[in-house]
Design an enzyme around this catalytic site. Sequence first.
Site, PDB file in Angstrom:
ATOM      1  NE  ARG A  61      -3.470   2.006  -1.651  1.00  0.00           N
ATOM      2  CZ  ARG A  61      -2.476   1.199  -1.285  1.00  0.00           C
ATOM      3  NH1 ARG A  61      -1.502   1.664  -0.541  1.00  0.00           N
ATOM      4  NH2 ARG A  61      -2.460  -0.069  -1.641  1.00  0.00           N
ATOM      5  CD  GLU A  98       3.861 -10.353  -4.956  1.00  0.00           C
ATOM      6  OE1 GLU A  98       4.772 -10.530  -5.775  1.00  0.00           O
ATOM      7  OE2 GLU A  98       2.891  -9.622  -5.168  1.00  0.00           O
TER       8      GLU A  98
END
Length: 176
Positions: A61, A98
């Site tokens: 993006r 994560e």
Amino acid sequence: MDCTNLKAAMRSIPDFPKPGIIFRDITPVLADARLLRQAVSVLVEPHRGRQVKYVAAIDARGFILGGAAALELNAGFIPIRKKGKLPYKTIEESYDLEYGSATLTVHIDALRPGDSVLLVDDLLATGGTAAAAVRLLEKLGGKVAGVEFLVELPDLHGRDKLAGYPVRAALAFEGD
């Protein structure tokens, strides 16, 4: 510049890409020419009139905003991509997520030492991806003129990984 209309246009999608995550969807901003122009203007405004040779942006993006920002600043564009996506010789930088790790790459001839580069991405969360991108640009000798985001999730403290660099975000989504 007032960005409340940009924030209002974005969608918050719960439990994407996994449970507990709220995905901040910028595609409604991208779909509206007026909002897209405003978003790009907000990102480049502090850099107008400065000597920015390149705008670098992060896959995927970030490419949309970064390409438009490069045109606005009359600068070249440097794509920073996921490993295996660039066709020429690259350097790479790995970083932790994560839920695992990832690697970013850039062409070895993307810039020359001393070139001024503005890094642009859509969203600052934990900062790992942006910090890896900064390290790549610096490995090539680039001077990071700034790091610009459309959206920041301040609760995740991504700025901490970018300490020492001018970091700015147009919008913040906190604790919701």
